[in-house]
Motif scaffolding. Structure first.
Motif, PDB file in Angstrom:
ATOM      1  N   GLY A  34     -14.423 -46.540 -58.999  1.00  0.00           N
ATOM      2  CA  GLY A  34     -13.002 -46.230 -58.938  1.00  0.00           C
ATOM      3  C   GLY A  34     -12.242 -46.900 -57.807  1.00  0.00           C
ATOM      4  N   LEU A  35     -12.780 -47.977 -57.233  1.00  0.00           N
ATOM      5  CA  LEU A  35     -12.076 -48.712 -56.192  1.00  0.00           C
ATOM      6  C   LEU A  35     -11.197 -49.791 -56.816  1.00  0.00           C
ATOM      7  N   VAL A  36     -10.460 -50.505 -55.957  1.00  0.00           N
ATOM      8  CA  VAL A  36      -9.586 -51.567 -56.440  1.00  0.00           C
ATOM      9  C   VAL A  36     -10.429 -52.658 -57.078  1.00  0.00           C
ATOM     10  N   ARG A  37     -10.169 -52.964 -58.325  1.00  0.00           N
ATOM     11  CA  ARG A  37     -10.965 -53.970 -59.028  1.00  0.00           C
ATOM     12  C   ARG A  37     -10.557 -55.376 -58.604  1.00  0.00           C
ATOM     13  N   GLY A  38     -11.568 -56.211 -58.334  1.00  0.00           N
ATOM     14  CA  GLY A  38     -11.313 -57.612 -58.051  1.00  0.00           C
ATOM     15  C   GLY A  38     -10.917 -57.920 -56.620  1.00  0.00           C
ATOM     16  N   ARG A  39     -10.935 -56.909 -55.762  1.00  0.00           N
ATOM     17  CA  ARG A  39     -10.703 -57.104 -54.329  1.00  0.00           C
ATOM     18  C   ARG A  39     -11.826 -56.371 -53.609  1.00  0.00           C
ATOM     19  N   PHE A  40     -12.489 -57.018 -52.679  1.00  0.00           N
ATOM     20  CA  PHE A  40     -13.757 -56.498 -52.185  1.00  0.00           C
ATOM     21  C   PHE A  40     -13.623 -55.968 -50.766  1.00  0.00           C
ATOM     22  N   SER A  41     -14.415 -54.945 -50.467  1.00  0.00           N
ATOM     23  CA  SER A  41     -14.224 -54.227 -49.207  1.00  0.00           C
ATOM     24  C   SER A  41     -15.507 -53.742 -48.543  1.00  0.00           C
ATOM     25  N   GLY A  42     -16.652 -53.839 -49.210  1.00  0.00           N
ATOM     26  CA  GLY A  42     -17.910 -53.458 -48.596  1.00  0.00           C
ATOM     27  C   GLY A  42     -17.912 -52.027 -48.098  1.00  0.00           C
ATOM     28  N   PHE A  43     -18.377 -51.838 -46.866  1.00  0.00           N
ATOM     29  CA  PHE A  43     -18.446 -50.504 -46.270  1.00  0.00           C
ATOM     30  C   PHE A  43     -17.067 -49.847 -46.167  1.00  0.00           C
ATOM     31  N   GLY A  83     -22.355 -37.952 -47.659  1.00  0.00           N
ATOM     32  CA  GLY A  83     -21.103 -38.166 -46.945  1.00  0.00           C
ATOM     33  C   GLY A  83     -20.879 -37.129 -45.858  1.00  0.00           C
ATOM     34  N   SER A  84     -21.123 -35.870 -46.187  1.00  0.00           N
ATOM     35  CA  SER A  84     -20.953 -34.798 -45.202  1.00  0.00           C
ATOM     36  C   SER A  84     -21.948 -34.936 -44.061  1.00  0.00           C
ATOM     37  N   ALA A  85     -23.193 -35.278 -44.418  1.00  0.00           N
ATOM     38  CA  ALA A  85     -24.225 -35.456 -43.387  1.00  0.00           C
ATOM     39  C   ALA A  85     -23.829 -36.570 -42.420  1.00  0.00           C
ATOM     40  N   ALA A  86     -23.314 -37.686 -42.968  1.00  0.00           N
ATOM     41  CA  ALA A  86     -22.902 -38.799 -42.113  1.00  0.00           C
ATOM     42  C   ALA A  86     -21.690 -38.441 -41.267  1.00  0.00           C
ATOM     43  N   SER A  87     -20.786 -37.636 -41.835  1.00  0.00           N
ATOM     44  CA  SER A  87     -19.600 -37.210 -41.087  1.00  0.00           C
ATOM     45  C   SER A  87     -19.990 -36.319 -39.916  1.00  0.00           C
ATOM     46  N   PRO A 102     -19.524 -42.872 -43.065  1.00  0.00           N
ATOM     47  CA  PRO A 102     -19.376 -41.588 -43.778  1.00  0.00           C
ATOM     48  C   PRO A 102     -18.624 -41.728 -45.095  1.00  0.00           C
ATOM     49  N   GLY A 103     -17.521 -42.479 -45.090  1.00  0.00           N
ATOM     50  CA  GLY A 103     -16.750 -42.664 -46.317  1.00  0.00           C
ATOM     51  C   GLY A 103     -17.531 -43.445 -47.355  1.00  0.00           C
ATOM     52  N   PHE A 104     -18.267 -44.450 -46.917  1.00  0.00           N
ATOM     53  CA  PHE A 104     -19.070 -45.266 -47.818  1.00  0.00           C
ATOM     54  C   PHE A 104     -20.154 -44.420 -48.482  1.00  0.00           C
ATOM     55  N   LEU A 105     -20.863 -43.614 -47.706  1.00  0.00           N
ATOM     56  CA  LEU A 105     -21.927 -42.778 -48.266  1.00  0.00           C
ATOM     57  C   LEU A 105     -21.362 -41.688 -49.179  1.00  0.00           C
ATOM     58  N   LEU A 106     -20.191 -41.168 -48.819  1.00  0.00           N
ATOM     59  CA  LEU A 106     -19.557 -40.145 -49.659  1.00  0.00           C
ATOM     60  C   LEU A 106     -19.268 -40.683 -51.049  1.00  0.00           C
ATOM     61  N   LEU A 107     -18.726 -41.886 -51.115  1.00  0.00           N
ATOM     62  CA  LEU A 107     -18.353 -42.449 -52.411  1.00  0.00           C
ATOM     63  C   LEU A 107     -19.576 -42.854 -53.230  1.00  0.00           C
ATOM     64  N   TYR A 108     -20.501 -43.567 -52.615  1.00  0.00           N
ATOM     65  CA  TYR A 108     -21.602 -44.177 -53.359  1.00  0.00           C
ATOM     66  C   TYR A 108     -22.825 -43.272 -53.519  1.00  0.00           C
ATOM     67  N   PHE A 109     -22.980 -42.298 -52.621  1.00  0.00           N
ATOM     68  CA  PHE A 109     -24.185 -41.479 -52.671  1.00  0.00           C
ATOM     69  C   PHE A 109     -23.902 -39.982 -52.791  1.00  0.00           C
ATOM     70  N   GLY A 110     -22.626 -39.596 -52.786  1.00  0.00           N
ATOM     71  CA  GLY A 110     -22.290 -38.209 -53.052  1.00  0.00           C
ATOM     72  C   GLY A 110     -21.928 -37.391 -51.825  1.00  0.00           C
TER      73      GLY A 110
END
Length: 386
Positions: free
Chosen positions: A133-142, A31-35, A19-27
């Motif tokens: 707008g995530l932390v630059r240079g440190r990776f986190s995927g989903f 995000g609400s639908a996944a939640s 849900p958080g991943f879809l909210l950020l990347y797809f709006g």
């Protein structure tokens, strides 16, 4: 068939933070639908389960105490507060039912997807973090947060020791180690070392894991473009193998104990009922960085009663899982990762990996205490395994 589909859907949505991943990347719509899908899937699995496994009483009592007491001093959005209370309660009900019907392999393979998402984030979409707008240079995927991603990789590592298939066991350990290094999380490196020490003490065959870790580190240092990393964190990592002062400066910068110290006086101001919901998480009123410690967060937001219950719960899980260490060390590994995560993060009520795995450990311990347990068949007599 339907139960299995819903079970794996829940594990994927909850443990991989979809849900958080879809909210950020797809709006917001996605995000609400996944939640909503997550909450509905959790409730659906509970309803269609033949055996209605109720959430452990200690988690219910703790949740009710925390939200009610922390709500007394909360002056923010009441709708948001109620939604979070309901959402976390649904997680307790649904996750308990799902974990009751899950085994180590189920959770391991789902976490493997989360680990692979970190690697894909770093190697295929390295600029996505900065763009969104995530932390630059440190990776986190989903997982979106690199520290959370590091903990998920550690949980996967802890579970890998239970996997019987050698190919998937060692592949998983390489993937989780490689992905964890890509988060550039200091917490990941420290806990990874501790986890491997415990595993080697338990079984000398686990000496192969540090070799896999060195292989992963060589891959990161040799084949991954260092320009995609946060320079200070990457320099701190590489300085372990070179001369210079970068390591000591960076590793010692903004350490967790310095962050915790900012909150001690606040806790002493209101030790009985705390400062209220969210006060130690976003700290808009105090202009502080967040407690980065779930124990301090709970004490500071809801006072001493939920804190004592919470700390008592994790002392119990630690002691009890250790008592079965020779029979089933994976339970202790998972408990230690959860406990150490609680000491460096304040996302217990927003990222559900720790509470989910904590419930899983508690359910498995109950099966141990009943005298019957196996990895995939809880009806097998425990005495046959010893």
């Amino acid at each position: 068939m339907l139960r299995d589909i819903v079970k794996y859907l829940v594990l994927f949505l909850v443990l991989c933070n979809i849900p958080g991943f879809l909210l950020l990347y797809f709006g917001p719509a996605f995000g609400s639908a996944a939640s909503y899908l997550t909450s509905l899937s959790l409730l659906l699995f509970f309803v269609i389960s033949k055996e209605k496994q109720r959430p452990p009483v200690v988690f219910i009592v703790f949740t009710v105490l925390y939200f009610i007491i922390s709500g007394l001093n909360y002056s923010g959005d009441q709708i948001y507060y109620i939604k979070e209370f309901i959402r976390f309660s649904i997680v307790l009900v649904g996750v308990t039912a799902v974990m009751h019907k899950s085994n180590y392999a189920d959770i391991f393979y789902i976490l493997l997807l989360a680990g692979l998402s970190v690697i894909i984030n770093a190697l295929v979409f390295p600029e996505a973090n900065q763009l969104y707008g995530l932390v630059r240079g440190r990776f986190s995927g989903f997982l979106l947060n690199p520290n959370t991603a590091g903990i998920v990789c550690l949980l996967g590592m802890a579970l890998s020791y239970s996997i019987k298939n050698s190919f998937w066991k060692y592949s998983g350990q390489i993937i989780f180690t490689f992905a964890g290094l890509l988060t550039l999380s200091r917490t990941f490196i420290v806990i990874w070392v501790l986890l491997n020490i415990m595993a080697i003490v338990n079984n000398r065959k686990n000496l192969v894991v540090p070799v896999l870790g060195i292989l992963s580190l060589i891959i990161v240092l040799t084949f991954v473009d260092d320009s995609i990393f946060a320079s200070d964190r990457f320099d701190a990592l590489t300085s372990f193998f070179t001369e210079g002062e970068v390591k000591s400066r960076t590793v010692g910068k903004d350490t967790r104990d310095q962050t915790w110290a900012l909150y001690y006086d606040l806790i002493l101001e209101k030790p009985i009922f705390g400062h209220g919901f969210m006060s130690f998480q976003d700290n808009r009123g105090y202009y502080l960085p967040g407690a980065h410690n779930s124990f301090l967060m709970i004490f500071g937001e809801s006072g001493i009663l939920p804190f004592l219950l919470f700390i008592g719960l994790y002392i119990y899980l630690s002691v009890k899982s250790f008592s079965y260490f020779k029979i089933e060390p994976t339970l202790f590994y998972v408990t230690m990762v959860c406990l150490l995560n609680l000491m460096v993060s304040h996302t217990y009520f927003t990222n559900y990996q720790t509470v989910s795995l904590s419930i899983y450990v508690l359910l498995r311990l109950k099966v141990f205490d009943s005298g019957s347990y196996s990895l995939n068949n809880p009806n097998v007599d425990l005495k046959k395994l010893t």
